[in-house]
Structures are given as structure tokens and as C-alpha cells.
Design a protein around this motif. Structure first.
Motif, mmCIF file in Angstrom:
data_model
loop_
_atom_site.group_PDB
_atom_site.id
_atom_site.type_symbol
_atom_site.label_atom_id
_atom_site.label_comp_id
_atom_site.label_asym_id
_atom_site.label_seq_id
_atom_site.Cartn_x
_atom_site.Cartn_y
_atom_site.Cartn_z
ATOM 1 N N PRO A 99 0.822 -1.213 0.000
ATOM 2 C CA PRO A 99 0.000 0.000 0.000
ATOM 3 C C PRO A 99 0.852 1.258 0.000
ATOM 4 N N LEU A 100 0.260 2.354 -0.475
ATOM 5 C CA LEU A 100 0.793 3.704 -0.249
ATOM 6 C C LEU A 100 -0.367 4.484 0.385
ATOM 7 N N PRO A 101 -0.473 4.527 1.694
ATOM 8 C CA PRO A 101 -1.697 5.018 2.329
ATOM 9 C C PRO A 101 -1.774 6.521 2.589
ATOM 10 N N PHE A 102 -0.644 7.244 2.567
ATOM 11 C CA PHE A 102 -0.666 8.638 3.016
ATOM 12 C C PHE A 102 -0.890 9.614 1.869
ATOM 13 N N CYS A 103 -1.971 10.388 1.965
ATOM 14 C CA CYS A 103 -2.279 11.414 0.958
ATOM 15 C C CYS A 103 -1.632 12.736 1.364
ATOM 16 N N SER A 104 -0.672 13.184 0.576
ATOM 17 C CA SER A 104 -0.008 14.461 0.856
ATOM 18 C C SER A 104 -0.497 15.564 -0.088
ATOM 19 N N ARG A 105 -1.533 15.264 -0.877
ATOM 20 C CA ARG A 105 -2.086 16.264 -1.795
ATOM 21 C C ARG A 105 -3.145 17.115 -1.118
ATOM 22 N N SER A 106 -4.107 16.492 -0.488
ATOM 23 C CA SER A 106 -5.316 17.190 -0.049
ATOM 24 C C SER A 106 -5.294 17.523 1.442
ATOM 25 N N THR A 107 -6.100 18.516 1.797
ATOM 26 C CA THR A 107 -6.249 18.883 3.203
ATOM 27 C C THR A 107 -7.033 17.811 3.954
ATOM 28 N N LYS A 108 -6.974 17.885 5.281
ATOM 29 C CA LYS A 108 -7.536 16.829 6.132
ATOM 30 C C LYS A 108 -9.031 16.626 5.903
ATOM 31 N N VAL A 109 -9.773 17.708 5.758
ATOM 32 C CA VAL A 109 -11.225 17.568 5.623
ATOM 33 C C VAL A 109 -11.589 16.796 4.354
ATOM 34 N N ILE A 110 -10.804 16.960 3.298
ATOM 35 C CA ILE A 110 -11.077 16.251 2.038
ATOM 36 C C ILE A 110 -10.808 14.758 2.209
ATOM 37 N N VAL A 111 -9.683 14.419 2.837
ATOM 38 C CA VAL A 111 -9.358 13.012 3.077
ATOM 39 C C VAL A 111 -10.418 12.377 3.978
ATOM 40 N N ASP A 112 -10.835 13.097 5.007
ATOM 41 C CA ASP A 112 -11.869 12.575 5.913
ATOM 42 C C ASP A 112 -13.195 12.371 5.182
ATOM 43 N N ALA A 113 -13.542 13.296 4.282
ATOM 44 C CA ALA A 113 -14.787 13.182 3.519
ATOM 45 C C ALA A 113 -14.759 11.969 2.598
ATOM 46 N N VAL A 114 -13.591 11.699 1.998
ATOM 47 C CA VAL A 114 -13.427 10.511 1.155
ATOM 48 C C VAL A 114 -13.705 9.251 1.956
ATOM 49 N N ASN A 115 -13.132 9.184 3.152
ATOM 50 C CA ASN A 115 -13.354 8.010 3.998
ATOM 51 C C ASN A 115 -14.811 7.904 4.458
ATOM 52 N N ASP A 116 -15.460 9.045 4.703
ATOM 53 C CA ASP A 116 -16.897 9.034 5.035
ATOM 54 C C ASP A 116 -17.703 8.400 3.908
ATOM 55 N N LEU A 117 -17.427 8.829 2.678
ATOM 56 C CA LEU A 117 -18.169 8.327 1.523
ATOM 57 C C LEU A 117 -17.966 6.827 1.334
ATOM 58 N N ILE A 118 -16.745 6.373 1.529
ATOM 59 C CA ILE A 118 -16.458 4.945 1.368
ATOM 60 C C ILE A 118 -17.192 4.129 2.426
ATOM 61 N N TYR B 47 -6.142 1.644 3.716
ATOM 62 C CA TYR B 47 -6.210 2.911 4.443
ATOM 63 C C TYR B 47 -5.951 4.051 3.471
ATOM 64 N N TYR B 48 -6.659 5.158 3.710
ATOM 65 C CA TYR B 48 -6.385 6.396 2.986
ATOM 66 C C TYR B 48 -6.269 7.463 4.057
ATOM 67 N N GLN B 49 -5.035 7.861 4.366
ATOM 68 C CA GLN B 49 -4.764 8.681 5.523
ATOM 69 C C GLN B 49 -4.220 10.048 5.133
ATOM 70 N N TYR B 50 -4.637 11.045 5.888
ATOM 71 C CA TYR B 50 -4.121 12.401 5.717
ATOM 72 C C TYR B 50 -2.664 12.433 6.169
ATOM 73 N N PHE B 51 -1.801 13.071 5.367
ATOM 74 C CA PHE B 51 -0.389 13.192 5.721
ATOM 75 C C PHE B 51 -0.167 14.498 6.466
ATOM 76 N N SER B 52 0.040 14.368 7.760
ATOM 77 C CA SER B 52 0.227 15.539 8.612
ATOM 78 C C SER B 52 1.653 16.056 8.491
ATOM 79 N N CYS B 53 1.769 17.288 8.023
ATOM 80 C CA CYS B 53 3.066 17.966 7.954
ATOM 81 C C CYS B 53 2.796 19.459 8.140
ATOM 82 N N LYS B 54 3.840 20.239 8.295
ATOM 83 C CA LYS B 54 3.673 21.658 8.614
ATOM 84 C C LYS B 54 2.839 22.387 7.557
ATOM 85 N N GLU B 55 3.174 22.154 6.281
ATOM 86 C CA GLU B 55 2.473 22.860 5.194
ATOM 87 C C GLU B 55 1.004 22.462 5.111
ATOM 88 N N LYS B 56 0.738 21.131 5.112
ATOM 89 C CA LYS B 56 -0.647 20.680 4.947
ATOM 90 C C LYS B 56 -1.485 20.995 6.189
#
Length: 560
Positions: free
Chosen positions: A238-257, A273-282
Motif C-alpha cells: 500500500p501507499l496510504p498517506f495522501c499528501s495532496r489534499s487537506t484533512k477535511v477532504i481526506v476525511d470526507a473521502v473516507n466518510d463516503l467509502i 487505508y487512505y490517511q491524511y499526511f500531517s506535515c507543517k504545510e498541509k
């Protein structure tokens, strides 16, 4: 969390993400399947793997937008091709093949005229590798008559058949990488399997993002098969960490699934898993954009809403950003051009629409362009003759070609050939940027159905709007913000800062009202949401709130 703890947190998350990439790179398996959602670092993985392997490598996908991005991201590391481009290149070296995407439509019409068979789906026959000898034999005869040309679907089929019969000709690479595997059909999978016999292969994709079942008979079952126990020769990662989108978008994706699964949808889905990648910028972007915006607007008010919100964004960003406007696919011909035109009318200078042409049937211009390359091309003369002959005359000529294999140009009158040659001559001068007499230009544009004065008028209006500020008033500062307007399928491979998803209504988002929400409906909204890096706006045109909105946790939605 103090600064020291935050640094430790970021370091821990980064190490965890890197560990997933490292496991793939360290694998000794020659057959790897990577399940990776949008924004999870596939291009980074590909670059590292190809750099490690070195030598001659190949990267394949089928989306042109992705080819462009991958070509840049993998520049100097790999040959990057669409499946059609790879197949055409191979067959060109062997047999001089040339691609003409609409060939199957020409032969489909030939079948109607010569055999009385209506709506033969040649594309489906090729895409699914059907053993339909009668129709395949007819297609081959007509294709041979038209010469070196292949269509989008039959070029891959032809390469597969050739390599199956000549295993010694299967090319060998140090590494083959295949992206967006969830959107591959049966014959495309067969090509990948042939390549995997000679070369190490890594396929990547996400079965939650499969959109092209109708367009090209793609099926997410193929990546599921490679991932499961039915393909023990493939090792899955797997590659589970999404570093493109903000947290609310990743959470909404998981809600829909999760909501879809509760409704007994997404059967056979690869659990991941589809997880938000927490970093300073995001985290900063997530804090600034904590909600998905939902609003209801009449269709005619959508451009005004976009203009107003872009201005609000600009007042916060104070630097250039990008915008993507996404519509349901069935609104491609009606609402999409309206939104593009309206945004331009408002003075936005950089509005583009990369949607592919919806015209499947060959046009006179297609034929004239082919004649520029080959003045004796039977395919070219077949296409242009339709604009100069009655149905009865065309039928007689096609029957004659089937009977004695004569060239079509030999069967046309001298007058028609002279008129066509004049059009080709005009097209050549336009192409070479040479001066063309006004009367000839008018005849040419009139014949191919273009309105030169209308085009010139629209360009002049654009220039006047830009010079005058386009009626912007207080909006002048945002006139150069790049805005892309497209449909959900055509948004694949794109990612922008802010995304406006229009016509977010049951009428458009649920394509089969009798059945209700389907896997495809879920895939569509997941793809649209994950095009955004920072914020998503959902715009309904009806008063009733859409069902899919209810599938997202209400705490993530800001209604305005």
C-alpha cells in the motif's frame, strides 16, 4: 502540542510514509502491485524505482494528462507512453502503422452500408478480446483496404495478437511501471501480462477510482485480481498517506467509502487505508480550510459564485493559485461551454477546457488532414467523399471497392476531386502560415463548418473585455487566475488548489434513478473531491439536498 512535540510528530509520520516506499523499493519480487489512492506519492515512488533499476525502462498509462505529468516527473529516467502510443510505436517500426482514432467508426458505417448491420460495437470486440470471427474478418478486410491505419482500440488488440504469436518479439526492459491500472480493460491487461513475461513489472492503481467502464470497458476487477490470492506471483503493497489534499477532504473521502459500504456497495473492494499526511504545510492549509463548502445556486448564478469566491480566496492567498471547475459528464455539451463562456465574459483571461472531443464520427477536416499526409489515402478519400456524395452514391462506391478493390479516388468524379484538392491546398497554406486569398478562405471555412467571422468577433470581444477589465470592478486582481473547466472523467490526472464541483444533485450524480447510487457514482465523486489540494466547493442547482452530501459527516460541511 508544543513545537518540540510537533516536530517529533511530523518526523514520525514522515518516517512511516517513507517506510512504505522503502518496502516497495527493497522488494526482490519482479511482480509488484501497489494500491495507491490520489496524492499518495506514486510519481515519487516510480522515480526512485526507475532510478534504482537504471537502463532501459518503460512507464505506461492511458491518460494523456498523466503522460505529460509523468514525463516531467520521470524525465531522463524512463520512456513514458500511453498504451496507444506504445502500441502504435511498436507496430510502426514493424509494419509502418499510423494511428487514426476514429477508424472503428468508419468501418462501423461501412458495415451498415455493405452488410446492413447496424451499430456493431467494434471497440467492445477489441477491448474485451471477443472471438467474433465474422465481424473481425469484416473489420480486417476493410482495415486492409484503408491501409496502414489503426484505431485506438484495435491497435492494442493487434499488438497483443502479434506478441502472442511471436513471444520472441516481446520487448524487454530493466523495469516496466504501469499507472492507473484500475482503468484497464481486458486486452490492455493482456498486453501488460505479455510484458511481465520478460521484464520486472510494477502496477499501481486504486479500485476506488475506476471511471472508464462505459468508455473503454475498463474494470476494477483486474487490479483486484492482481492484488488477491488469485495472483500469488504478485506481491502487494500500500501507499496510504495522501499528501495532496487537506484533512477535511481526506476525511470526507473516507466518510463516503464507509457510507457506501453500509449501503452494500463497493463489493470486492480492496481494503486499504487512505490517511491524511500531517506535515507543517498541509496542517497550515487544513487549518485555513477546515470545511467543504456546500451551496445551492441556479445554473446561471454559478459563474458569479465562482467569481466571488475566487476573489475571497485571493484576498487571503495574495499570490497566484489555481482553480478547477468540475461538472458531471452528462453536462459536457450544455453547461460546460456556458460556464467557460461566462467566466471569459467576466474577464478571466486564463480559462481552459481540456475535455476531449465528443465527436466520434470522422469529419471532413479529419479527411483533409489525412490527404495532407497522403494524397492517395483510401481512408482520407472515404471520409471526405461523404460530404460530396448522396447516401446512394456513397453506397455504390463502397460496394465497388469491396468488389474490385479499386481506390476511392478513382471512382469519384473529376469535379469532386478538384474541389477536394483546392480545400487541401488551402489547408496546407493555413498550416504553413502562408497567405490565403479571402474568397478561398471563406469557401474552406464554410465547407468545414467553421464560422471565421464569429471566431474573430469572439476574439475581439475577449480583447475588449481584457482591455476594459471585463466588467471586473473590484475583481481586477484575479483576472489572470488560471481556471480549468472540465468533466469528472476528464479531470483524471489533474490537481489544483481549489475545486468547484457543480451540479452536485441527485439528478446528475446518481445516473440510474431506478437502481439508486452505484459504485460508479461513488467513484465519480471520489475522483472529483481528490482533485483539490486545499478546498472543495459543492454547488447544487436544486433545492433538495443531494443524497451523497448526507454520506459525508455534517461537521465537515459549511453551508452558505
Amino acid at each position: 502540542m508544543d513545537e518540540e512535540e510537533l516536530d517529533k510528530h511530523y518526523k514520525s509520520i514522515s518516517e512511516e510514509r517513507n517506510s512504505h516506499t522503502k518496502k516497495i523499493l527493497d522488494s526482490e519480487s519482479t511482480k509488484i502491485v501497489v494500491v495507491a489512492g490520489p496524492g499518495t506519492g506514486k510519481t515519487f515512488l516510480f522515480a526512485k524505482l526507475l532510478e534504482k533499476k537504471g537502463g532501459e525502462t518503460l512507464t505506461l498509462t492511458f491518460i494523456n494528462a498523466l503522460v505529460n505529468d509523468l514525463s516531467l516527473g520521470l524525465f531522463g529516467l524512463s520512456e513514458v507512453r500511453t498504451l496507444h502510443g506504445f502500441s502504435t510505436s511498436f507496430l510502426k517500426k514493424k509494419f509502418g502503422a499510423v494511428i487514426f482514432p476514429k477508424l472503428s467508426e468508419v468501418i462501423k458505417e461501412d458495415a451498415l452500408i455493405l452488410k446492413g448491420e447496424e451499430n456493431i460495437d467494434f471497440d467492445k470486440i477489441f477491448q474485451e478480446g471477443e472471438e467474433d470471427e465474422v465481424h473481425l474478418d469484416f473489420y480486417k478486410k476493410r482495415k486492409d483496404y484503408y491501409g496502414k491505419y489503426y484505431g485506438f482500440s484495435d491497435v492494442i488488440y493487434a499488438l497483443v495478437k502479434y506478441l502472442e504469436g511471436h513471444k520472441d518479439k516481446v520487448p524487454q526492459y530493466n523495469q516496466v511501471v504501469v499507472d492507473e491500472f484500475q482503468d484497464f480493460n481486458k486486452v490492455e491487461v493482456a498486453l501488460i501480462d505479455l510484458l511481465a513475461e520478460k521484464s520486472p513489472i510494477l502496477i499501481a492503481g486504486d479500485d476506488d477510482q475506476s471511471l472508464y467502464v462505459d468508455l473503454k470497458k475498463a474494470n476494477p476487477k483486474h487490479i483486484r485480481h492482481k492484488h488477491g490470492i488469485l495472483s500469488p506471483d504478485y506481491v502487494a503493497f500500500p501507499l496510504p498517506f495522501c499528501s495532496r489534499s487537506t484533512k477535511v477532504i481526506v476525511d470526507a473521502v473516507n466518510d463516503l467509502i464507509q457510507s457506501a459500504k453500509k449501503e452494500k456497495l463497493l463489493g470486492g473492494r480492496i481494503e486499504k487505508y487512505y490517511q491524511y499526511f500531517s506535515c507543517k504545510e498541509k496542517d497550515k492549509e487544513s487549518k485555513e480550510n477546515p470545511k467543504i463548502v456546500y451551496t445551492q445556486k441556479y445554473q446561471t448564478s454559478i459563474p458569479n459564485f465562482i467569481q466571488t469566491e475566487v476573489a475571497k480566496i485571493a484576498s487571503v492567498e495574495r499570490k497566484k493559485f489555481s482553480v478547477l471547475v468540475i461538472l458531471p459528464p452528462q453536462l459536457k455539451k450544455m453547461s460546460l461551454p456556458y460556464i467557460v463562456k461566462s467566466l471569459k465574459k467576466k474577464g478571466f483571461r486564463d480559462v481552459s477546457s481540456p475535455s476531449s472531443s465528443s465527436v466520434k464520427e470522422p469529419t471532413l477536416l479529419d479527411g483533409l488532414r489525412l490527404l495532407l499526409e497522403d494524397k492517395d489515402s483510401n481512408l482520407a478519400w472515404r471520409i471526405v467523399s461523404k460530404d460530396f456524395l448522396s447516401n446512394e452514391e456513397l453506397t455504390l462506391i463502397l460496394k465497388e471497392t469491396e468488389k474490385n478493390n479499386k481506390g476511392i479516388s478513382e471512382l469519384l468524379s473529376k469535379e469532386i476531386k478538384e474541389e477536394v484538392k483546392k480545400l487541401v491546398s488551402t489547408l496546407k497554406k493555413i498550416y504553413e502560415e502562408k497567405e490565403v486569398k479571402k474568397d478561398k478562405l471563406e469557401i474552406f471555412f464554410d465547407k468545414i463548418g467553421y464560422g471565421p467571422y464569429q471566431i474573430a468577433s469572439e476574439k475581439l470581444l475577449d480583447e475588449m473585455r481584457h482591455d476594459e477589465g471585463g466588467g471586473y470592478g473590484d475583481y481586477r486582481g484575479i483576472k489572470d487566475i488560471p481556471i480549468t473547466v472540465t468533466t469528472i472523467p476528464s479531470s483524471k490526472g489533474l490537481s489544483e488548489d481549489y475545486v468547484f464541483i457543480t451540479h452536485f444533485d441527485d439528478d446528475y450524480c446518481i445516473q440510474d434513478k431506478k437502481v439508486g447510487v452505484t459504485d460508479k457514482d461513488v467513484f465519480n465523486i471520489l475522483v472529483a473531491l481528490t482533485r483539490a489540494r486545499k478546498k472543495v466547493y459543492l454547488i447544487s442547482t436544486k433545492q433538495k439536498k443531494p443524497l451523497l452530501l448526507k454520506w459525508i459527516d455534517s461537521s465537515r460541511i459549511e453551508s452558505i
